[in-house]
Design a protein around this motif. Structure first.
Motif, short mmCIF file in Angstrom:
data_model
loop_
_atom_site.label_atom_id
_atom_site.label_comp_id
_atom_site.label_asym_id
_atom_site.label_seq_id
_atom_site.Cartn_x
_atom_site.Cartn_y
_atom_site.Cartn_z
N ASP A 210 0.82 -1.21 0.00
CA ASP A 210 0.00 0.00 0.00
C ASP A 210 0.86 1.26 0.00
OD1 ASP A 210 -2.43 -1.29 -0.06
OD2 ASP A 210 -2.78 -1.17 2.10
N GLU A 211 0.41 2.27 -0.76
CA GLU A 211 1.07 3.58 -0.75
C GLU A 211 0.83 4.24 0.61
OE1 GLU A 211 2.93 4.80 -3.07
OE2 GLU A 211 2.45 3.68 -4.90
N THR A 212 1.66 5.23 0.93
CA THR A 212 1.58 5.85 2.25
C THR A 212 0.23 6.51 2.50
OG1 THR A 212 2.60 7.86 1.37
CG2 THR A 212 4.07 6.24 2.36
N ASP A 213 -0.34 7.16 1.49
CA ASP A 213 -1.63 7.81 1.71
C ASP A 213 -2.75 6.79 1.90
OD1 ASP A 213 -1.37 6.99 -0.92
OD2 ASP A 213 -2.59 8.63 -1.74
N VAL A 214 -2.62 5.64 1.27
CA VAL A 214 -3.61 4.57 1.44
C VAL A 214 -3.52 4.00 2.86
CG1 VAL A 214 -4.34 2.28 0.67
CG2 VAL A 214 -3.63 4.01 -1.00
N ILE A 215 -2.31 3.79 3.34
CA ILE A 215 -2.13 3.29 4.71
C ILE A 215 -2.78 4.25 5.70
CG2 ILE A 215 -0.44 2.81 6.53
CD1 ILE A 215 1.48 1.87 4.32
N ALA A 216 -2.46 5.53 5.58
CA ALA A 216 -2.99 6.53 6.51
C ALA A 216 -4.51 6.58 6.45
CB ALA A 216 -2.39 7.89 6.20
N SER A 217 -5.05 6.50 5.23
CA SER A 217 -6.51 6.56 5.07
C SER A 217 -7.18 5.36 5.73
CB SER A 217 -6.86 6.62 3.58
OG SER A 217 -8.26 6.51 3.39
N LYS A 218 -6.61 4.17 5.56
CA LYS A 218 -7.20 2.97 6.15
C LYS A 218 -7.19 3.04 7.67
CE LYS A 218 -6.30 -0.30 2.37
NZ LYS A 218 -5.56 -1.51 1.95
N ILE A 219 -6.11 3.55 8.24
CA ILE A 219 -6.04 3.68 9.70
C ILE A 219 -7.08 4.67 10.19
CG2 ILE A 219 -4.63 4.53 11.62
CD1 ILE A 219 -3.71 1.82 10.75
N ARG A 220 -7.19 5.81 9.53
CA ARG A 220 -8.13 6.84 9.99
C ARG A 220 -9.58 6.40 9.83
NH1 ARG A 220 -4.14 10.41 7.28
NH2 ARG A 220 -2.90 11.35 8.95
N ARG A 221 -9.84 5.51 8.86
CA ARG A 221 -11.21 5.04 8.63
C ARG A 221 -11.51 3.74 9.38
NH1 ARG A 221 -12.21 4.99 2.27
NH2 ARG A 221 -14.29 4.39 3.01
N ALA A 222 -10.54 3.24 10.15
CA ALA A 222 -10.75 2.00 10.89
C ALA A 222 -11.91 2.15 11.87
CB ALA A 222 -9.48 1.62 11.64
N ARG A 223 -12.65 1.09 12.00
CA ARG A 223 -13.82 1.11 12.87
C ARG A 223 -13.41 1.25 14.33
NH1 ARG A 223 -18.31 -3.79 13.26
NH2 ARG A 223 -19.61 -2.83 14.87
N THR A 224 -14.12 2.11 15.06
CA THR A 224 -13.90 2.28 16.50
C THR A 224 -15.27 2.45 17.16
OG1 THR A 224 -13.54 4.65 16.13
CG2 THR A 224 -11.59 3.27 16.32
N ASP A 225 -15.26 2.81 18.43
CA ASP A 225 -16.52 3.08 19.13
C ASP A 225 -16.52 4.53 19.60
OD1 ASP A 225 -15.09 3.19 21.65
OD2 ASP A 225 -15.08 1.00 21.62
N ALA A 226 -17.59 4.91 20.28
CA ALA A 226 -17.77 6.32 20.64
C ALA A 226 -17.03 6.73 21.91
CB ALA A 226 -19.26 6.61 20.81
N GLU A 227 -16.55 5.77 22.68
CA GLU A 227 -15.89 6.08 23.95
C GLU A 227 -14.43 6.46 23.73
OE1 GLU A 227 -17.48 6.14 26.89
OE2 GLU A 227 -19.29 5.74 25.76
N PRO A 228 -13.86 7.29 24.61
CA PRO A 228 -12.43 7.59 24.51
C PRO A 228 -11.59 6.37 24.85
CG PRO A 228 -13.34 8.54 26.51
CD PRO A 228 -14.50 8.02 25.73
N LEU A 229 -10.33 6.43 24.54
CA LEU A 229 -9.43 5.34 24.90
C LEU A 229 -9.32 5.24 26.42
CD1 LEU A 229 -6.57 5.87 22.31
CD2 LEU A 229 -7.81 3.73 22.65
N PRO A 230 -9.30 4.03 26.96
CA PRO A 230 -9.15 3.90 28.42
C PRO A 230 -7.71 4.17 28.84
CG PRO A 230 -9.13 1.73 27.40
CD PRO A 230 -9.41 2.72 26.29
N SER A 231 -7.52 4.35 30.11
CA SER A 231 -6.18 4.60 30.64
C SER A 231 -5.49 3.33 31.10
CB SER A 231 -6.24 5.59 31.80
OG SER A 231 -6.74 6.84 31.36
#
Length: 335
Positions: A210-231
């Protein structure tokens, strides 16, 4: 030095999961082991392969192994079909292994699915070929994940039975090689599923090309949830996607998940994803560039593989010839 054997199927461009789960460890083992790394194209054809695609994917996997940092001059990189010792020893092991042993192999059940009668005979007996892959070199160490432990146990059962049947101590015991905590990388679209080359969605994985912009885009679009990261790590319980991204950051950075959460805990995912994207690009961009350079000259890749196969044969052929002699096959005439 202990001799290490490991193989990987040519099933498409490797992913971040392949890199963190196996290939990065292969690179680390070079420092104090004698390493043989094999593109297992014989295993690949246990299910039908398009011939042109198989050739291309064999070269892609070889390029990935080298681009990740394996030195084919110091160690051996080759493709399985070019070394006849694998198939010769596998047939002997087909006659040593018991049907009851193969019937317990869970991977055949998983891969064959409900229609087991339609599966190839090769898919059923391929654990015997896996045993031959290792024992043809008298290798004593194999890097394994949880899904390969059963096959390693079978390989040792086969070696032990061969030794018993032919009253010898010829084949050594193979020991699993565990390198720290295994990095289990999950899909970017579903944190409960393993990152896979076969997933229909390319957004689910990061490919090593993957090209660098594709890698960055996939990470930013990765599925997450609405809560902040835990400590703390306990806060990742039941949050598969968050756990996956934290695990990837930990594996790529070399710091613990607890340290990752100490730095990013309490924050939303946007900033963390930016940091993870930058880290992933930093680690993978050089690999992707080197893969593209190598794949631009397939003739060079072929020469590396066949040179490796010649060196592998020089080790395996005398070992398998001795196994054949122990079985009772006629020796080759001396010229």
């Amino acid at each position: 030095m202990q001799r290490v054997f490991s193989g990987i199927q040519p099933s498409g461009v490797p992913t971040l999961g392949n890199y963190l789960g196996a290939m990065r460890n292969w690179v680390a083992l070079q420092a104090d082991h004698e390493c043989l790394y094999c593109v297992v194209d014989l295993h690949a054809i246990t299910v039908w392969q398009d011939p042109a695609t198989l050739r291309q994917q064999t070269r892609e996997m070889a390029a990935a192994i080298i681009a990740c940092g394996v030195d084919p001059e110091r160690h051996i990189v080759f493709h399985q079909s070019a070394v006849s010792a694998h198939a010769r020893l596998a047939w002997i092991f087909n006659c040593v292994a018991r049907l009851g042993w193969l019937n317990r192999m869970t991977q055949f059940k998983d891969k064959a699915g409900k229609d087991r009668e339609a599966a190839s005979a090769g898919l059923y007996v391929y654990p015997n070929l896996m045993a031959a892959d290792v024992l043809a070199y008298h290798a004593t160490r194999v890097p394994v994940g949880d899904d390969q432990r059963q096959h390693l146990e079978l390989a040792n059962d086969i070696a032990q039975k061969f030794n018993h049947d032919y009253e010898t101590t010829f084949f050594p015991v193979i020991e699993p090689l565990i390198i720290g905590e295994a990095a289990r990388v999950m899909s970017l679209r579903d944190g409960t599923k393993k990152m896979s080359k076969s997933d229909p969605s390319d957004q689910s994985r990061i490919n090593l090309t993957d090209e660098t912009d594709v890698i960055a885009s996939k990470i930013r679009r990765a599925r997450t949830d609405a809560e902040p990261l835990p400590s703390e790590i306990a806060g990742l319980e039941g949050r598969a996607e968050a756990r996956n991204l934290v695990g990837i950051y930990s594996a790529l950075s070399g710091i613990s998940q607890a340290e990752v959460l100490a730095e990013y805990g309490g924050q939303g995912f946007a900033g963390f994803k930016d940091a993870l994207a930058a880290l992933t690009v930093d680690k993978l961009a050089p690999i992707a560039a080197e893969m593209r350079r190598l794949l631009a000259d397939p003739g060079h890749i072929d020469r590396v593989l066949f040179a490796g196969a010649a060196r592998a044969s020089a080790i395996a052929d005398p070992i398998v010839a001795e196994a054949q002699a122990l079985v009772g096959f006629l020796p080759r005439p001396q010229v």
